[in-house]
Design an enzyme around this catalytic site. Structure first.
Site, PDB file in Angstrom:
ATOM      1  N   ARG A   1      14.944   1.621   3.768  1.00 42.05           N
ATOM      2  CA  ARG A   1      14.369   2.529   2.944  1.00 42.05           C
ATOM      3  C   ARG A   1      12.598   2.200   2.966  1.00 42.05           C
ATOM      4  O   ARG A   1      11.900   3.031   3.354  1.00 42.05           O
ATOM      5  CB  ARG A   1      14.996   2.461   1.325  1.00 42.05           C
ATOM      6  CG  ARG A   1      14.354   3.639   0.285  1.00 42.05           C
ATOM      7  CD  ARG A   1      13.068   3.280  -0.140  1.00 42.05           C
ATOM      8  NE  ARG A   1      13.001   1.996  -1.064  1.00 42.05           N
ATOM      9  CZ  ARG A   1      11.543   1.634  -1.213  1.00 42.05           C
ATOM     10  NH1 ARG A   1      10.600   2.441  -1.242  1.00 42.05           N
ATOM     11  NH2 ARG A   1      11.645   0.566  -1.908  1.00 42.05           N
ATOM     12  N   ASP A   2      12.434   1.040   2.471  1.00 39.03           N
ATOM     13  CA  ASP A   2      10.983   0.704   2.474  1.00 39.03           C
ATOM     14  C   ASP A   2      10.051   0.522   3.690  1.00 39.03           C
ATOM     15  O   ASP A   2       9.239   0.509   3.941  1.00 39.03           O
ATOM     16  CB  ASP A   2      10.784  -0.555   1.481  1.00 39.03           C
ATOM     17  CG  ASP A   2       9.255  -0.582   0.773  1.00 39.03           C
ATOM     18  OD1 ASP A   2       8.805   0.233   0.759  1.00 39.03           O
ATOM     19  OD2 ASP A   2       9.100  -1.532   0.392  1.00 39.03           O
TER      20      ASP A   2
ATOM     21  N   HIS B   1       5.595  -8.128  -1.495  1.00 38.29           N
ATOM     22  CA  HIS B   1       4.804  -7.656  -0.114  1.00 38.29           C
ATOM     23  C   HIS B   1       4.042  -8.859   0.086  1.00 38.29           C
ATOM     24  O   HIS B   1       3.426  -9.737  -0.696  1.00 38.29           O
ATOM     25  CB  HIS B   1       3.932  -6.398  -0.247  1.00 38.29           C
ATOM     26  CG  HIS B   1       4.843  -5.108  -0.300  1.00 38.29           C
ATOM     27  ND1 HIS B   1       4.680  -4.148   0.634  1.00 38.29           N
ATOM     28  CD2 HIS B   1       6.124  -5.080  -0.972  1.00 38.29           C
ATOM     29  CE1 HIS B   1       5.733  -3.464   0.633  1.00 38.29           C
ATOM     30  NE2 HIS B   1       6.261  -3.627  -0.609  1.00 38.29           N
TER      31      HIS B   1
ATOM     32  N   CYS C   1       1.319  -1.696   4.554  1.00 40.41           N
ATOM     33  CA  CYS C   1       0.790  -1.370   3.024  1.00 40.41           C
ATOM     34  C   CYS C   1      -0.257  -0.186   3.605  1.00 40.41           C
ATOM     35  O   CYS C   1      -1.097  -0.051   4.421  1.00 40.41           O
ATOM     36  CB  CYS C   1      -0.124  -2.704   2.769  1.00 40.41           C
ATOM     37  SG  CYS C   1      -1.231  -2.287   1.575  1.00 40.41           S
TER      38      CYS C   1
ATOM     39  N   ASN D   1       6.436  -5.777   3.614  1.00 33.68           N
ATOM     40  CA  ASN D   1       7.325  -6.492   2.911  1.00 33.68           C
ATOM     41  C   ASN D   1       7.551  -8.014   3.455  1.00 33.68           C
ATOM     42  O   ASN D   1       7.613  -8.004   4.695  1.00 33.68           O
ATOM     43  CB  ASN D   1       8.764  -5.986   2.859  1.00 33.68           C
ATOM     44  CG  ASN D   1       8.961  -4.825   1.889  1.00 33.68           C
ATOM     45  OD1 ASN D   1       8.995  -4.766   0.682  1.00 33.68           O
ATOM     46  ND2 ASN D   1       8.652  -3.572   2.500  1.00 33.68           N
TER      47      ASN D   1
END
Lengths: 318, 318
Positions: free
Chosen positions: A21-22, A215, A246, A255
């Site tokens: 996901r991220d 993060h 980012c 992350n």
């Protein structure tokens, strides 16, 4: 003085892999659904207990995750691992549940500026939209976890008062949520702050399960994880190969890398249930497939346990 | 429960900038003496209180530092900062003192394999060679600090027993040394270990001043620094732009970057006496001059305090 020489931390943690996901959502080049599923399966084989596999945002907002239904549907045989999906609204929740997901994660920003930028609502407005999502989930027997983005600092507003977090947590509790992920979305947290905020929140919200989504934008993620461990937190998100950059600092780390977090935890004597060697192999494969990593020490230096051959002889110098 | 929410750490630390020695020695391309001195002067202007400016090893061993005398001689006007030089033997010590240095740092490895690789002697043999260096320094009124390389793990031998460190420290004490730098030379330390070892050593050697020399090879340097702070350590080495790679892992991160350490400490409310903005500018300049950095979060993402302009309006999506 018995504990004077010992950091008081848990002996066992649970890591949630969030790269599907991220990590993926930060990739502009299309990752085929087959590839996503392949990576999800490889990640599941490392022994990780929990995974955030996609997000049911509008496909126009994040085209990369437009295959969310298919990803969820075709992951249903992974019964040994807790799968969850991020949902921004009722429609997303319904799509996710229809596809077969058993756990939803809610999105919510601590500050208005970040909330407006991310969800086009103030934080208060966004909170008001959560209740109907939870109603749908409850009706259909699906568990819901909360989250607070920019919980330790906002790239627009700076410091986030702990009272703001407490107010959001009170709202979550009223809605029946008992686990919340605290996200340092842009890497602004520091260990003193994490320790202090978690200490206060755990006193005030003793029934809440907190997880940390850290993060590594400014290199403090692991130190923040250790500070969280010292407050008894045992749930951590991380992302294979550090995927998930980012948006405010192109090229900066995303992350904390799963393989780095697992390596550090194992070195510290903390059980994760994850096979580190296998996880590093998966990270290598993911880096090759995606074409880059998002900051991974293991991919550069390998684990501490990989010793070097002792030097046989040395030339006299100096 | 007064301290339950507060990490117990010192409010003020002293950082020693080591790039001119530990950073430069890792560079294969010649850095002109004029450039070295220019960087040393810029570093001194950041407010850093202490700097390791060169090493008096044999020029054949480290050609990059063959200008050690000139570097020391031409830094003598920097009277606001404590300058030190690394010395491997009596000849190096004499060269250093002749050039005008007021403080020497000794080299010593915790393990035989690393000592053989680095100094062509076992650790015991190397310890025997330290006494004459200290005699020369004492006679000429120059202060000497000790060091222990691979103190938290050896790339050849793995774990280093704390008894080995204690034995070396006892030897240092017999020689009149009251400050020792503990080096995690290849980034093998973890926070639980650092906390435990420092706790034991500080109990056993209460009169010794310890400093931490942390490499970030596996991303644990800052977490290790925080663990050291929790044991009351206030002396830390760091290297501008993270210069100083790891010879065992080409491309891997080196020393913790000074600008990252200072940023993290300031965020944690710890005084360093250093102007962070100026230090980041110096790091940028050094990266430009050297052609690369050795891993620096500040050079990628900038400090937390640099906020972004709030979004004016958002397009409806999702």
């Amino acid at each position: 003085m018995a504990n004077h020489n010992q950091l008081l931390i848990p002996k066992k943690v649970e890591i949630c892999e969030v790269a599907p996901r991220d990590g993926f959502q930060a990739e502009t080049e299309w990752i085929p659904t087959e590839t996503k599923l392949n990576i999800i399966r490889k990640l599941a084989s490392t022994g990780v207990k929990s995974m955030e596999i996609t997000s049911f945002v509008h496909p126009k907002a994040i085209p990369q995750l437009k295959d969310a239904e298919e990803v969820v549907r075709r992951s249903q045989d992974l019964t040994d691992i807790k799968l969850r999906a991020l949902v921004p609204n009722v429609k997303g929740a319904e799509r996710a549940i229809d596809a077969g997901i058993k756990k939803l994660k809610l999105m919510l920003s601590a500050t208005d500026s970040h909330s407006l930028s991310n969800a086009n609502s103030t934080s208060e407005e966004a909170q008001n939209k959560l209740e109907p999502i939870i109603e749908v989930a409850t009706k259909r027997g699906v568990k819901v976890g909360g989250s607070i983005s920019v919980a330790f600092g906002c790239p627009y507003e700076g410091e986030v008062p702990v009272s703001r977090l407490a107010s959001i947590l009170n709202r979550y509790i009223k809605m029946g949520i008992d686990e919340v992920s605290l996200a340092d979305t842009t890497g602004m947290a520091n260990p003193v702050q994490v320790h202090s905020i978690l200490g206060q929140l755990k006193e005030q919200f003793s029934m809440m399960t907190f997880s940390m989504h850290l993060h590594n934008t400014r290199g403090m993620a692991l130190a923040n994880a250790v500070a969280a461990l010292q407050q008894g937190v045992i749930h951590f998100d991380s992302s294979i190969a550090g995927l998930g950059g980012c948006p405010y600092a192109p090229g900066a780390s995303g992350n904390i890398a799963s393989e780095d977090l697992v390596h550090s935890f194992h070195e510290m004597g903390i059980e994760t249930g994850i096979d580190l060697g296998q996880m590093i192999e998966v990270a290598k494969g993911v880096k090759q497939i995606i074409g880059h990593d998002g900051g991974s020490y293991m991919l550069q230096a390998g684990p501490c346990s990989e010793l070097h051959v002792k030097p046989a002889s040395q030339e006299k110098l100096g």
